[in-house]
Each structure stands twice: as C-alpha cells, then as structure tokens.
Write a protein that holds these residues in place. Structure first.
Motif, PDB file in Angstrom:
ATOM      1  N   LYS A  45      -8.010  -1.848  -7.766  1.00 49.42           N
ATOM      2  CA  LYS A  45      -7.424  -0.620  -7.032  1.00 49.42           C
ATOM      3  C   LYS A  45      -8.481  -0.055  -6.040  1.00 49.42           C
ATOM      4  O   LYS A  45      -9.695   0.322  -6.622  1.00 49.42           O
ATOM      5  CB  LYS A  45      -6.804   0.455  -7.931  1.00 49.42           C
ATOM      6  CG  LYS A  45      -5.509   0.036  -8.726  1.00 49.42           C
ATOM      7  CD  LYS A  45      -5.130   1.240  -9.476  1.00 49.42           C
ATOM      8  CE  LYS A  45      -3.553   0.991 -10.028  1.00 49.42           C
ATOM      9  NZ  LYS A  45      -3.468  -0.146 -10.848  1.00 49.42           N
ATOM     10  N   THR A  46      -7.862   0.181  -4.790  1.00 48.28           N
ATOM     11  CA  THR A  46      -8.765   0.567  -3.647  1.00 48.28           C
ATOM     12  C   THR A  46      -8.132   1.878  -2.989  1.00 48.28           C
ATOM     13  O   THR A  46      -6.802   1.957  -2.663  1.00 48.28           O
ATOM     14  CB  THR A  46      -9.141  -0.628  -2.548  1.00 48.28           C
ATOM     15  OG1 THR A  46      -9.660  -1.557  -3.189  1.00 48.28           O
ATOM     16  CG2 THR A  46      -9.923  -0.061  -1.617  1.00 48.28           C
ATOM     17  N   ARG A  67      -1.909   8.172 -10.729  1.00 50.59           N
ATOM     18  CA  ARG A  67      -0.336   8.127 -11.016  1.00 50.59           C
ATOM     19  C   ARG A  67       0.535   7.798  -9.919  1.00 50.59           C
ATOM     20  O   ARG A  67       1.539   7.037 -10.091  1.00 50.59           O
ATOM     21  CB  ARG A  67      -0.231   9.689 -11.502  1.00 50.59           C
ATOM     22  CG  ARG A  67      -0.261  10.010 -12.909  1.00 50.59           C
ATOM     23  CD  ARG A  67       0.220  11.321 -13.457  1.00 50.59           C
ATOM     24  NE  ARG A  67      -0.678  12.559 -12.481  1.00 50.59           N
ATOM     25  CZ  ARG A  67      -1.473  13.309 -13.251  1.00 50.59           C
ATOM     26  NH1 ARG A  67      -1.856  12.825 -14.243  1.00 50.59           N
ATOM     27  NH2 ARG A  67      -1.969  14.226 -12.595  1.00 50.59           N
ATOM     28  N   VAL A  68       0.061   8.230  -8.737  1.00 51.29           N
ATOM     29  CA  VAL A  68       0.566   7.943  -7.564  1.00 51.29           C
ATOM     30  C   VAL A  68       0.605   6.552  -7.100  1.00 51.29           C
ATOM     31  O   VAL A  68       1.664   5.824  -7.003  1.00 51.29           O
ATOM     32  CB  VAL A  68       0.098   8.569  -6.353  1.00 51.29           C
ATOM     33  CG1 VAL A  68       0.887   8.005  -5.060  1.00 51.29           C
ATOM     34  CG2 VAL A  68       0.328  10.192  -6.555  1.00 51.29           C
ATOM     35  N   MET A  69      -0.542   5.847  -7.434  1.00 51.91           N
ATOM     36  CA  MET A  69      -0.368   4.247  -7.264  1.00 51.91           C
ATOM     37  C   MET A  69       0.203   3.523  -8.368  1.00 51.91           C
ATOM     38  O   MET A  69       0.928   2.517  -8.011  1.00 51.91           O
ATOM     39  CB  MET A  69      -2.084   3.984  -7.316  1.00 51.91           C
ATOM     40  CG  MET A  69      -2.998   4.498  -6.198  1.00 51.91           C
ATOM     41  SD  MET A  69      -4.843   3.851  -6.282  1.00 51.91           S
ATOM     42  CE  MET A  69      -4.437   2.347  -5.801  1.00 51.91           C
ATOM     43  N   ALA A  78       0.950  -1.209  -0.058  1.00 48.53           N
ATOM     44  CA  ALA A  78       0.029   0.090  -0.119  1.00 48.53           C
ATOM     45  C   ALA A  78       1.031   0.946   0.125  1.00 48.53           C
ATOM     46  O   ALA A  78       2.058   1.207   0.416  1.00 48.53           O
ATOM     47  CB  ALA A  78      -0.903   0.041   1.235  1.00 48.53           C
ATOM     48  N   VAL A  79       0.334   2.223  -0.742  1.00 52.30           N
ATOM     49  CA  VAL A  79       1.017   3.565  -0.528  1.00 52.30           C
ATOM     50  C   VAL A  79       0.215   4.500   0.583  1.00 52.30           C
ATOM     51  O   VAL A  79      -1.006   4.459   0.627  1.00 52.30           O
ATOM     52  CB  VAL A  79       1.113   4.132  -1.832  1.00 52.30           C
ATOM     53  CG1 VAL A  79      -0.310   4.630  -2.509  1.00 52.30           C
ATOM     54  CG2 VAL A  79       1.796   5.734  -1.600  1.00 52.30           C
ATOM     55  N   ILE A  80       0.725   5.089   1.447  1.00 55.93           N
ATOM     56  CA  ILE A  80       0.030   6.007   2.540  1.00 55.93           C
ATOM     57  C   ILE A  80       0.631   7.371   2.206  1.00 55.93           C
ATOM     58  O   ILE A  80       1.803   7.593   1.764  1.00 55.93           O
ATOM     59  CB  ILE A  80       0.308   5.352   3.924  1.00 55.93           C
ATOM     60  CG1 ILE A  80       1.761   5.577   4.044  1.00 55.93           C
ATOM     61  CG2 ILE A  80      -0.349   4.025   4.080  1.00 55.93           C
ATOM     62  CD1 ILE A  80       2.038   4.950   5.681  1.00 55.93           C
ATOM     63  N   LEU A  81      -0.193   8.486   2.359  1.00 54.92           N
ATOM     64  CA  LEU A  81       0.185   9.904   2.185  1.00 54.92           C
ATOM     65  C   LEU A  81      -0.871  10.503   2.961  1.00 54.92           C
ATOM     66  O   LEU A  81      -1.897  10.161   3.383  1.00 54.92           O
ATOM     67  CB  LEU A  81       0.583  10.264   0.885  1.00 54.92           C
ATOM     68  CG  LEU A  81      -0.702  10.134   0.107  1.00 54.92           C
ATOM     69  CD1 LEU A  81      -0.501  11.064  -1.385  1.00 54.92           C
ATOM     70  CD2 LEU A  81      -1.229   8.642  -0.497  1.00 54.92           C
ATOM     71  N   HIS A  82      -0.362  11.811   3.243  1.00 54.44           N
ATOM     72  CA  HIS A  82      -1.782  12.715   3.848  1.00 54.44           C
ATOM     73  C   HIS A  82      -2.710  13.017   3.047  1.00 54.44           C
ATOM     74  O   HIS A  82      -4.091  12.961   3.196  1.00 54.44           O
ATOM     75  CB  HIS A  82      -1.036  14.067   4.246  1.00 54.44           C
ATOM     76  CG  HIS A  82      -2.062  15.079   4.931  1.00 54.44           C
ATOM     77  ND1 HIS A  82      -2.864  14.646   5.934  1.00 54.44           N
ATOM     78  CD2 HIS A  82      -2.486  16.076   4.434  1.00 54.44           C
ATOM     79  CE1 HIS A  82      -3.808  15.679   6.173  1.00 54.44           C
ATOM     80  NE2 HIS A  82      -3.530  16.827   5.420  1.00 54.44           N
ATOM     81  N   GLY A  83      -2.458  13.366   1.774  1.00 50.98           N
ATOM     82  CA  GLY A  83      -3.442  13.500   0.766  1.00 50.98           C
ATOM     83  C   GLY A  83      -3.794  14.873   0.139  1.00 50.98           C
ATOM     84  O   GLY A  83      -4.263  14.854  -0.843  1.00 50.98           O
ATOM     85  N   VAL A 126       1.091  -0.239  -6.600  1.00 52.38           N
ATOM     86  CA  VAL A 126       0.221  -0.682  -5.567  1.00 52.38           C
ATOM     87  C   VAL A 126      -1.224  -0.614  -6.076  1.00 52.38           C
ATOM     88  O   VAL A 126      -1.646   0.091  -6.864  1.00 52.38           O
ATOM     89  CB  VAL A 126       0.335   0.126  -4.254  1.00 52.38           C
ATOM     90  CG1 VAL A 126       1.645   0.043  -3.814  1.00 52.38           C
ATOM     91  CG2 VAL A 126      -0.186   1.426  -4.520  1.00 52.38           C
ATOM     92  N   ASN A 127      -2.024  -1.562  -5.387  1.00 50.33           N
ATOM     93  CA  ASN A 127      -3.479  -1.518  -5.869  1.00 50.33           C
ATOM     94  C   ASN A 127      -4.388  -0.831  -4.815  1.00 50.33           C
ATOM     95  O   ASN A 127      -5.383  -0.841  -4.436  1.00 50.33           O
ATOM     96  CB  ASN A 127      -3.904  -2.893  -5.901  1.00 50.33           C
ATOM     97  CG  ASN A 127      -3.536  -3.424  -7.559  1.00 50.33           C
ATOM     98  OD1 ASN A 127      -3.392  -2.648  -8.302  1.00 50.33           O
ATOM     99  ND2 ASN A 127      -3.285  -4.677  -7.489  1.00 50.33           N
ATOM    100  N   LEU A 128      -3.581  -0.306  -3.304  1.00 50.26           N
ATOM    101  CA  LEU A 128      -4.150   0.074  -2.318  1.00 50.26           C
ATOM    102  C   LEU A 128      -3.355   1.601  -2.021  1.00 50.26           C
ATOM    103  O   LEU A 128      -2.406   1.486  -1.678  1.00 50.26           O
ATOM    104  CB  LEU A 128      -4.190  -0.921  -0.996  1.00 50.26           C
ATOM    105  CG  LEU A 128      -4.668  -0.406   0.198  1.00 50.26           C
ATOM    106  CD1 LEU A 128      -5.966   0.002   0.254  1.00 50.26           C
ATOM    107  CD2 LEU A 128      -4.241  -1.368   1.451  1.00 50.26           C
ATOM    108  N   MET A 129      -4.442   2.589  -1.641  1.00 50.74           N
ATOM    109  CA  MET A 129      -3.908   3.830  -1.154  1.00 50.74           C
ATOM    110  C   MET A 129      -4.842   4.264   0.150  1.00 50.74           C
ATOM    111  O   MET A 129      -5.845   3.801   0.145  1.00 50.74           O
ATOM    112  CB  MET A 129      -4.214   4.910  -2.450  1.00 50.74           C
ATOM    113  CG  MET A 129      -3.898   6.363  -1.654  1.00 50.74           C
ATOM    114  SD  MET A 129      -4.129   7.497  -3.165  1.00 50.74           S
ATOM    115  CE  MET A 129      -2.876   7.264  -3.998  1.00 50.74           C
ATOM    116  N   ILE A 130      -4.169   4.678   0.965  1.00 48.87           N
ATOM    117  CA  ILE A 130      -4.602   5.260   2.436  1.00 48.87           C
ATOM    118  C   ILE A 130      -4.171   6.553   2.476  1.00 48.87           C
ATOM    119  O   ILE A 130      -3.011   7.053   2.635  1.00 48.87           O
ATOM    120  CB  ILE A 130      -4.336   4.268   3.410  1.00 48.87           C
ATOM    121  CG1 ILE A 130      -4.499   2.852   3.178  1.00 48.87           C
ATOM    122  CG2 ILE A 130      -4.997   4.899   4.661  1.00 48.87           C
ATOM    123  CD1 ILE A 130      -4.053   1.946   4.189  1.00 48.87           C
TER     124      ILE A 130
END
Length: 245
Positions: free
Chosen positions: A210-211, A181-183, A110-115, A188-192
């Motif tokens: 992708k979720t 683009r970020v995913m 997974a990729v994590i970021l503030h957003g 990855v198929n998951l972003m939080i």
C-alpha cells in the motif's frame, strides 16, 4: 500519457507569485495532460461562487480555457474551499467529486481525497468541519450579500490561524489507522491526498504493497504529482515572473 494532481495552492490576490506559477502550470503543463485533479484548498478561502472580483474571474477563466482545450478537470473540496459549488463548475467545466473518490490510473485503482478527514486527532477542527458542512447552513450563507460573507470569513480566518498556532504538528497530521481504514473501504493499494503540507511518498508499514502519496503546498514552490502508465513522480515547479492573462 499522464495525469496531474495538485492541492493546497491557497490562491489569493496577496500572493501573485503563486498565481503566476499556477497560470504557467495550467498553460504549459496541464494543457498536455490526460486529466487534472485538484485535491482541495485551491483557494486560500473561497467565499462563494458569487465572488465578482477580477482575481476570481481570472481563476475561472484559467480552468475554462483548460477544459475547453479538452483536458478533463476534477475537483475535491478542501477545508478552505468547501463552498465551491455548481455555479463554479458550470462556469469552468470542472467536475466536482465526492470528498472521497475512487479512480482508475492506467490500470491502478486509487482513492483520492483532500486529506483533512484523515486527521482524526484534530478533534476541534473536525467539529468545525461538521458544522460548516451542514447543507442548511451553507444554503443560508450562500444567500447572504457578498460583503457580509467577506466579513464573516475574515473572522473565521483569524480564528483558524489562532487555533492552528496552538496545535502540535502531530495533531494536524494523518492518523495511520484512518489511512488504512479508508484504503480498505475502497479496496485500493494507492491513496493520494494533500492537506498536511508534508509532501512525501509513503509505503505503509503494516502493508508495504500500500502506497500513500502526499501532495505539497504551493507557498514557496508548486508541488505536482505526475502519474503515468510507466510510473509516477512528485516534484516541484519553481516560481518565476507572474504570467499575464
């Protein structure tokens, strides 16, 4: 086995109900987790690691208590607490991550970021963000007396509230193409992420595999993502009487 994710608490001495909910979460729930990830805007505004107030010390102590208990805690800067630095990390045991981080969640990448960087239509904010993230400017700001920094931040907060009140909600939401683009960049198929204050679980229309999980804010209740090897849930924690230290 489970990992917890929170963001957008906007902790402030003016909202003891939010702080109390945070204390209860840390002591009753986070303490039993495999890890805790804080995805930005923990504070309504963090002026600097030299904050000497009782409130700041209470928050530091809460994280120190958790990490000393053996629970790893990871932190990604948000648009309100980008000045959280190495001193805070040393004092609390928290690990600071890059603005985009790839992690393994029980076999799922997974990729994590503030957003905030996903909101590419909010051109004015992104220009402000680029300015305040310049290392030389942060170096200079961190060397100002604390009382001077408080006055500067008060002015910035007023300007932010005024600017935000004039923007359409669509401008402050993520840009779908940027999400993809970020995913793809992180494969990855998951972003939080957080930031938008629109808690939801999205399946991307262009690729249903992708979720994107969006964490909620803590203005009226505590938003928590619980991710385990058997699945995940995005739920709320109700405010109750404030915990004491």
């Amino acid at each position: 086995m489970h990992t917890l994710f929170i963001s957008d608490l906007h902790l402030t001495p003016h909202r003891p109900d939010i702080t109390g909910c945070f204390f209860q979460f840390m002591r009753n729930e986070a303490v039993n987790a495999d890890a805790l990830y804080v995805l930005g805007d923990l504070f309504d505004f963090w002026i600097g690691d030299d904050d000497p107030t009782d409130f700041a010390n209470q928050i530091r102590q809460e994280f120190k208590r958790l990490t000393q208990h053996g629970v790893p805690c990871y932190f990604i800067h948000g648009n309100r607490d980008f000045l959280v630095g190495r001193r805070f990390a040393r004092q609390t045991g928290v690990t600071l991550l890059d603005e985009e981080a790839t992690i393994d969640l029980y076999g799922t990448k997974a990729v994590i970021l503030h957003g905030d960087t996903l909101c590419t239509h909010d051109v004015r904010y992104l220009a402000f963000r680029e300015k305040v993230h310049q290392p030389w400017l942060q170096w200079l700001f961190n060397r100002l007396p604390y009382w001077v920094k408080k006055r500067i931040v008060a002015k910035i907060q007023t300007d932010i509230r005024s600017d935000k009140s004039q923007k359409a909600m669509e401008i402050m939401d993520v840009t779908p193409d940027e999400v993809i683009r970020v995913m793809e960049r992180h494969q990855v198929n998951l972003m939080i992420h957080g930031h938008t204050h629109r808690p939801a679980i999205h399946q991307l229309s262009d690729d249903p595999q992708k979720t994107r999980i969006v964490l909620g804010d803590w203005y009226t209740q505590g938003s928590v993502l619980v991710y385990s090897d058997s699945g995940y849930s995005l739920g709320n924690r109700l405010f109750t009487q404030q915990s004491s230290l």
